[in-house]
Design an enzyme around this catalytic site. Structure first.
Site, mmCIF file in Angstrom:
data_model
loop_
_atom_site.group_PDB
_atom_site.id
_atom_site.type_symbol
_atom_site.label_atom_id
_atom_site.label_comp_id
_atom_site.label_asym_id
_atom_site.label_seq_id
_atom_site.Cartn_x
_atom_site.Cartn_y
_atom_site.Cartn_z
ATOM 1 N N ASP A 31 0.863 -1.184 0.000
ATOM 2 C CA ASP A 31 0.000 0.000 0.000
ATOM 3 C C ASP A 31 0.896 1.229 0.000
ATOM 4 O O ASP A 31 1.917 1.245 0.696
ATOM 5 C CB ASP A 31 -0.909 0.007 1.231
ATOM 6 C CG ASP A 31 -2.158 0.830 0.997
ATOM 7 O OD1 ASP A 31 -3.252 0.266 0.942
ATOM 8 O OD2 ASP A 31 -2.015 2.080 0.841
ATOM 9 N N LEU A 52 -34.038 -9.341 -0.735
ATOM 10 C CA LEU A 52 -35.417 -8.867 -0.866
ATOM 11 C C LEU A 52 -35.837 -8.169 0.419
ATOM 12 O O LEU A 52 -36.995 -8.200 0.799
ATOM 13 C CB LEU A 52 -36.355 -10.045 -1.138
ATOM 14 C CG LEU A 52 -36.408 -10.583 -2.573
ATOM 15 C CD1 LEU A 52 -37.432 -11.688 -2.691
ATOM 16 C CD2 LEU A 52 -36.719 -9.463 -3.570
ATOM 17 N N LYS A 53 -34.880 -7.566 1.098
ATOM 18 C CA LYS A 53 -35.195 -6.869 2.339
ATOM 19 C C LYS A 53 -35.396 -5.391 2.000
ATOM 20 O O LYS A 53 -34.454 -4.699 1.591
ATOM 21 C CB LYS A 53 -34.026 -7.076 3.309
ATOM 22 C CG LYS A 53 -34.165 -6.402 4.624
ATOM 23 C CD LYS A 53 -34.732 -7.328 5.677
ATOM 24 C CE LYS A 53 -34.904 -6.571 6.980
ATOM 25 N NZ LYS A 53 -36.158 -6.738 7.621
ATOM 26 N N ALA A 54 -36.641 -4.946 2.182
ATOM 27 C CA ALA A 54 -36.931 -3.533 1.902
ATOM 28 C C ALA A 54 -36.277 -2.664 2.968
ATOM 29 O O ALA A 54 -36.117 -3.075 4.109
ATOM 30 C CB ALA A 54 -38.436 -3.310 1.886
ATOM 31 N N GLY A 55 -35.905 -1.464 2.584
ATOM 32 C CA GLY A 55 -35.254 -0.568 3.546
ATOM 33 C C GLY A 55 -35.060 0.812 2.962
ATOM 34 O O GLY A 55 -35.769 1.228 2.045
ATOM 35 N N CYS A 59 -19.756 -0.736 -3.625
ATOM 36 C CA CYS A 59 -19.900 -1.507 -4.865
ATOM 37 C C CYS A 59 -21.187 -1.236 -5.632
ATOM 38 O O CYS A 59 -21.138 -0.861 -6.805
ATOM 39 C CB CYS A 59 -19.818 -2.997 -4.557
ATOM 40 S SG CYS A 59 -18.119 -3.551 -4.481
HETATM 41 C C1 UDX Z 1 -21.812 -6.151 -2.451
HETATM 42 C C2 UDX Z 1 -22.031 -7.521 -3.106
HETATM 43 O O1 UDX Z 1 -22.981 -8.262 -2.312
HETATM 44 C C3 UDX Z 1 -20.705 -8.268 -3.219
HETATM 45 O O2 UDX Z 1 -20.901 -9.474 -3.917
HETATM 46 C C4 UDX Z 1 -19.700 -7.384 -3.967
HETATM 47 O O3 UDX Z 1 -18.431 -7.997 -4.012
HETATM 48 C C5 UDX Z 1 -19.574 -6.028 -3.307
HETATM 49 O O4 UDX Z 1 -20.865 -5.414 -3.201
HETATM 50 P P1 UDX Z 1 -21.398 -5.214 -0.001
HETATM 51 O O5 UDX Z 1 -21.353 -3.864 -0.634
HETATM 52 O O6 UDX Z 1 -20.358 -5.588 1.008
HETATM 53 O O7 UDX Z 1 -21.368 -6.361 -1.123
HETATM 54 O O8 UDX Z 1 -22.807 -5.320 0.751
HETATM 55 P P2 UDX Z 1 -24.178 -6.113 0.590
HETATM 56 O O9 UDX Z 1 -24.325 -7.030 1.728
HETATM 57 O O10 UDX Z 1 -24.344 -6.681 -0.751
HETATM 58 O O11 UDX Z 1 -25.225 -4.922 0.808
HETATM 59 C C6 UDX Z 1 -25.215 -3.767 -0.040
HETATM 60 C C7 UDX Z 1 -26.273 -2.775 0.375
HETATM 61 O O12 UDX Z 1 -27.559 -3.285 0.086
HETATM 62 C C8 UDX Z 1 -26.283 -2.439 1.870
HETATM 63 O O13 UDX Z 1 -26.498 -1.042 2.015
HETATM 64 C C9 UDX Z 1 -27.452 -3.228 2.421
HETATM 65 O O14 UDX Z 1 -28.021 -2.643 3.553
HETATM 66 C C10 UDX Z 1 -28.399 -3.192 1.230
HETATM 67 N N1 UDX Z 1 -29.356 -4.302 1.188
HETATM 68 C C11 UDX Z 1 -28.899 -5.586 1.019
HETATM 69 C C12 UDX Z 1 -30.708 -4.066 1.264
HETATM 70 O O15 UDX Z 1 -31.150 -2.913 1.410
HETATM 71 N N2 UDX Z 1 -31.587 -5.117 1.187
HETATM 72 C C13 UDX Z 1 -31.160 -6.399 1.013
HETATM 73 O O16 UDX Z 1 -32.010 -7.292 0.931
HETATM 74 C C14 UDX Z 1 -29.771 -6.647 0.938
#
Ligand code: UDX
Length: 434
Positions: A30, A254-257, A264
């Site tokens: 790094d 499928l979790k609403a929020g 990412c």
């Molecule tokens: C994501 C991808 O899942 C992963 O494969 C990729 O390598 C990087 O991006 P990450 O960003 O760590 O991973 O988080 P993730 O658990 O996927 O959640 C992303 C966002 O979606 C969060 O803000 C989470 O709160 C939201 N989310 C997730 C929802 O609102 N509802 C869900 O049902 C799932």
């Protein structure tokens, strides 16, 4: 095998640590000396459950070391993974400065065959640019390959994701590059299972865009459904359960929020939209996914405004600053929208987050934070839940009510059962539950 990994963020450090744990000799690099000094002291520059033990174990075993020098990393290993940051620039486009810089430095220092593997979240076609860069700066007369190995790990569960991958996708242009990557992943796949998929570089890059965009689409879909549920008098949690039991749909994501955040999904969906536009084939579905995600936050803000009527001078306690639980990451977190918006309306804010507070305050140093949930809610007119930390889920509702000025909760993560919270004496607003 010897491997260098450039970038010690969530992807790079986890990847390097897990490669060393699988028996490879790894150098993590790094250009931030502070991060490398921390790692030398055995401290982690990021929070990721289980990471510290793996790093410690492999440093002690002599398989994992750290450096600030890309030159050293280029001399050390034949395969160099690039996992540096690609933060969104002012216009939303990923900033490729760091990737380009690593490509240049590797090119200037390599004296025999090297394989450069892009692992950062990058826009499709990055490998073509990387290849051109290496060719321009190459000093020795030697072969090289550029490959894509998109990362699918999630923050908070990065170690189990990296050690038990569903699939390892590699995009390569030569058999040599594909074989080297297969060799690297062999011990991981032998132990954790998962398929090794070899394809061309652009297909690998697009697999990442398409996977993340699809998951983001699932979230935006259920969030759009949640708004209909509110108007029609349905419960989105029940609808999601009813949908998810169909194996063709599946229950996850499928979790609403309050909407998706993180480093990412927003960036990948945006990159896919831009790529489609650049190719002259507008991806309108994904534009709608983005729009729903943006307006979902505004929809929650409307609930706050409707409840408070006048926001000015109201005390609002914010539970959770991280974009999701089990991480200290606040990139694209909903909190980054709510805090400045509520501050602009002159609300009095106090926030709680068990680990993301520091990173949030690097951006908004003026936000008052406290280490205790009840202290955070003391005299509050409203509690706003933005991250479903276990401590929030397990809160003592009676105690919470007793410290608040007004027992009102706006729950952006559907943390509680509405009947239970209302029975405890709260006015409760959540997502998609009429
Ligand atoms: C994501 C991808 O899942 C992963 O494969 C990729 O390598 C990087 O991006 P990450 O960003 O760590 O991973 O988080 P993730 O658990 O996927 O959640 C992303 C966002 O979606 C969060 O803000 C989470 O709160 C939201 N989310 C997730 C929802 O609102 N509802 C869900 O049902 C799932």
């Amino acid at each position: 095998m010897k491997i260098s990994v450039v970038g010690t963020g969530y992807v790079g450090l986890v990847t390097g640590a897990c490669f060393s744990d699988a028996g490879h000799e790894v150098m993590c690099i790094d250009n931030n000396p502070k991060k490398i000094e921390m790692l030398h002291r055995g401290e982690m520059p990021i929070y990721e459950p289980g990471l510290e033990e793996i790093v410690k174990r492999n440093v002690e075993a002599g398989r994992l070391k750290f450096s600030t020098s890309v030159k050293e990393g280029t001399e050390f290993a034949e395969v160099i993974f690039i996992a540096v940051g690609t933060p969104p620039g002012p216009g939303g486009e990923a900033n490729m400065t760091y990737v380009e810089q690593v490509g240049r430095e590797v090119a200037e220092n390599m004296t025999s065959y090297r394989l450069l593997v892009e692992k950062s979240t990058v826009p499709a076609k990055t490998s073509e640019h990387l290849k051109r860069t290496v060719l321009k700066y190459l000093r020795a007369d030697t072969d090289f390959d550029v490959a894509s190995n998109p990362e699918f790990l999630r923050e908070g569960t990065a170690i189990p994701d990296a050690t038990n991958p569903d699939r390892v996708v590699v995009g390569v242009e030569s058999k040599r590059a594909g074989d080297l990557l297969e060799e690297i992943y062999k011990p991981i796949l032998a132990k954790g299972g998962g398929k090794f998929l070899r394809m061309n570089v652009t297909s690998a890059e697009l697999t990442k865009h398409a996977s993340n965009s699809f998951l983001a689409m699932k979230i935006s879909f259920i969030n759009a459904v949640s708004r209909i549920c509110e108007l029609a008098g349905a419960d989105v949690e029940q609808v999601a359960q009813g949908m998810g039991l169909d194996p063709r749909i599946g229950p996850r994501f499928l979790k609403a929020g309050v909407g998706y955040g993180g480093s990412c999904f927003p960036k990948d969906v945006d990159a896919f939209v831009r790529l489609a536009d650049a190719l002259g084939n507008e991806f309108t579905l994904l534009k709608e996914v983005q729009k729903i995600n943006k307006t979902q936050r505004e929809h929650v803000m409307k609930k706050i405004k409707q409840e408070l009527w006048v926001v000015q001078d109201k005390r609002i306690a914010i539970f959770g600053l991280a974009f999701k639980p089990e991480t200290d990451d606040v990139r694209e977190a909903p909190s980054l929208y709510f805090v400045p918006e509520l501050q602009a309306m002159k609300a009095k804010l106090r926030a709680w987050d068990p680990i993301a507070e520091g990173k949030f305050k690097e951006i908004h140093p003026d936000l008052e934070t406290v280490p205790d949930l009840y202290e955070c809610a003391k005299d509050a007119d409203l509690v706003l839940i933005l991250t479903e930390w276990d401590a929030v889920k397990n809160i003592d509702l009676a105690k919470l009510k007793s410290v608040m000025a007004c027992p009102v909760i706006v729950d952006g993560r559907n943390t509680f059962d509405p009947a239970t919270v209302r029975a405890a004496g709260f006015t409760y607003h959540s997502i998609g539950r009429a």
